[in-house]
Every structure is written in C-alpha cells, then in structure tokens.
Enzyme design. Structure first.
Site, PDB file in Angstrom:
ATOM      1  N   SER A 139       6.880   8.090   3.315  1.00 28.24           N
ATOM      2  CA  SER A 139       6.549   6.634   3.240  1.00 28.24           C
ATOM      3  C   SER A 139       4.667   6.699   3.044  1.00 28.24           C
ATOM      4  CB  SER A 139       6.828   5.896   4.575  1.00 28.24           C
ATOM      5  OG  SER A 139       6.678   4.434   4.108  1.00 28.24           O
ATOM      6  N   ASP A 266      15.778   0.920  -1.576  1.00 26.38           N
ATOM      7  CA  ASP A 266      14.792   0.530  -0.550  1.00 26.38           C
ATOM      8  C   ASP A 266      14.043  -0.548  -0.575  1.00 26.38           C
ATOM      9  OD1 ASP A 266      12.705   1.072   0.986  1.00 26.38           O
ATOM     10  OD2 ASP A 266      12.080   3.005   0.461  1.00 26.38           O
ATOM     11  N   HIS A 294      15.467   2.843   3.361  1.00 23.10           N
ATOM     12  CA  HIS A 294      14.097   3.479   3.422  1.00 23.10           C
ATOM     13  C   HIS A 294      13.887   4.560   4.461  1.00 23.10           C
ATOM     14  CE1 HIS A 294       9.605   3.404   2.867  1.00 23.10           C
ATOM     15  NE2 HIS A 294       9.624   3.727   4.503  1.00 23.10           N
TER      16      HIS A 294
END
Length: 325
Positions: A139, A266, A294
């Site tokens: 991320s 996502d 995610h």
C-alpha cells in the site's frame, strides 16, 4: 499447501470489503521479533523489527508497511514467517512514529518518502553483504518503494535483486479521493483515529508549527494531508503532495525486476489509478487479479489463511536468485 499463481478468492468470501476486512481477523502468530533502533541523518530515529533466524549469508527481505501499519500487520507477520521458514533474514523498518514510540521531530512519514527508502535500503545493503537483497512494499509502502525504484533507475538495481509492490495507490489523487466516498469512509475514519492523535501530539511538542483546529476538523485524508502531512513535509498543500508523491509517473523508469500486484476490486485503488501497458517499464510485471480487496488475498477453506500472498512474493524473489530469470 500449494497455491495457484493467480489469486482466486474463496467462494465463501465474496466482495471487495469482506476480502479486505476479514483477513484482518485472520492474523497469524506474531514472529519473535528482535527490535533495533537506528538514528536518522536528521536527528530522528526509526525502529526495525528483525524476524528470527537466518544465516548471516542468507538473502535479506525487507518489507515496507502501509499507512499506519507495522511489523504487527497481518501481511507483515505472514511474510516474515515465510522468510524465517526458509532460513532467510527478514526485517520490517517502521516509518517514523509507527513502531509504537513517537518520533522526535515534527515530521512523520508520507506516501512518497523515497529519500527515506533510499537511506534505509543503502544501509541494509551493507548489512546484507554479498547476499541478495529483496524489497517488498504494501500500500503506502509500495507506492514509496515504486517511486524510489523509478527515481533511482539503474542505481536501484545495484542495491536490490528484485522488488514487489502490493496494492500501492499509484495515483494518490484518484486513490485518495476514493477513500473519502461511500463505504470507504469507514476505513478513512479508522486511519484518521490514529493519524489525528499523533499529529495533535506533535502540535503539543512543537507549538506554533501546525493548526491544531484544522487537524481536529479533518473529515477525510485530503483535509488531514492539507493540514498536516503536506506542510510538514515541504509540500504546498494536499494537491501538491498527492501529485508529487504518486508513483505512477515513475513506473516507466524502473529497471529493477519488480512485481506490481493489484486487485481489480480494490476499493482503495480504483481502476483509473492503475497503469496502462505503455506506462510500464519492461522490468515491471503487472498482475491484476479479479479479487483480493485491499491487501486481502485470503486463501484456502474456511476460515482462510494469509499464505497465498507470501507464497506469490517468494516465488517472484526466487526467480531472481543466482541470476535466474
């Protein structure tokens, strides 16, 4: 247990949000980390958690965590256990303020902090010695790592054998605004809970530098970044920060073998944020699974396990050992 190379969500785990949230409840055991503190060149510090085991000449795997993540995050536990299981060295450097101890300076960390990535990886290259050094980012950490890879180009390849980025936001403007809409606002509230507390504590330690009322009033990441993240890290505002810190413009300049892994569902990273083929360097292998949420990628029968993601990353790194292609 073996897993398919392309992620397939279990039939019992439908939809983006379940695939994002349920893995948080399936954290594996916490590795018996050894903590080490490094002083930074600017008078601050970071904490690194080293996974147990690993010979001094074994490959070294470094993981850069996501927004408000740490070595305790579900993906970190699994990947560090996987490294230890095969006798590799593994380490999770914490971005400033994410190890459980507030950092000294007014600054914190941000999505495009490639200079911090550079300093950490150069020092770890020295620790790795002649052994392979691999880096993964998740991320926010994946975005910062990709930006560093593109900015440094061939220099990055002299430090790393290979890299991987999992669910990076890529285009912070698109992904950042997406987190302020619909169900995603619940994730934003979760992030803001700790981000605001940390920033307000810095207001007390560094009076006069920030507008505490603006920080308190922030309803989304844009407003928080505009009030704190952008000004403290030298950006003109949230728009400037999101534009300059995005990794997507750098994907074409990457020369180090890199796996870019995203999920089409996502909700943090809309399809518009993902790169087209002509935006990618030949060194970047882009994989987009239909499912995964995610940083979810939970696999196996009920109630599921985290092993697919670690296995996929390790397979990518294995292909780069000993010059293999």
């Amino acid at each position: 247990m073996s897993y398919p190379p392309t992620y397939q969500a279990p039939w019992w785990l439908p939809g983006s949000h379940l695939q994002t949230i349920w893995p948080l409840a399936r954290k594996g055991p916490l590795p018996d980390y050894r903590r080490e503190r490094w002083d930074t060149p600017d008078g601050d510090f970071i904490d690194l958690d080293w996974a147990p085991g690993g010979r001094d000449d074994a490959p070294l795997l470094v993981l850069f965590h996501g927004l408000e993540g740490s070595s305790r995050s579900h993906y970190a536990r699994t990947l560090m256990r996987a490294a230890s299981k095969r006798g590799w060295r593994g380490v999770v450097p914490h971005f400033r303020g994410c190890s459980g101890t507030p950092n000294r300076l007014a600054r914190a960390y941000h999505s495009g902090d490639s200079d911090e990535i550079d300093w950490i990886l150069r020092r770890l290259r020295g620790i790795a010695g002649d052994a392979p050094l691999f880096a993964a980012g998740v991320s926010l950490g994946g975005n910062a790592l990709l930006k560093w890879l593109g900015e440094r180009g061939a220099q990055a390849g002299s430090l790393l054998q290979a890299a991987a980025a999992v669910c990076p936001p890529l285009d912070l403007t698109i992904s950042g605004h997406a987190l302020g809409r619909g169900f995603n606002r619940l994730y934003t509230l979760h992030f803001l809970d700790t981000l605001k507390r940390k920033a307000l504590a810095k207001c007390e330690r560094h009076p006069g530098l920030f507008d505490a009322q603006r920080i308190r009033r922030a309803r989304n990441l844009y407003e928080f970044d505009d009030a704190y993240t952008a000004p403290v890290h030298g950006f003109a505002g949230a728009d400037d920060y999101w534009r300059r810190a995005s990794s997507k413009p750098w994907l074409g300049a990457i020369t180090c073998p890199t796996l870019l892994l995203n999920a089409a569902n996502d909700s943090f990273v809309p399809l518009a944020a993902l790169p087209a083929a002509d935006e990618l360097s030949p060194a970047v292998a882009f994989e987009r699974s239909a499912d995964g949420g995610h940083v979810g990628f939970l696999a196996g029968p009920w109630p599921g396990c985290q092993d697919w993601l670690a296995a996929r990353l390790m397979k990518h790194f294995d292909t780069k050992l000993d010059g293999a292609t």
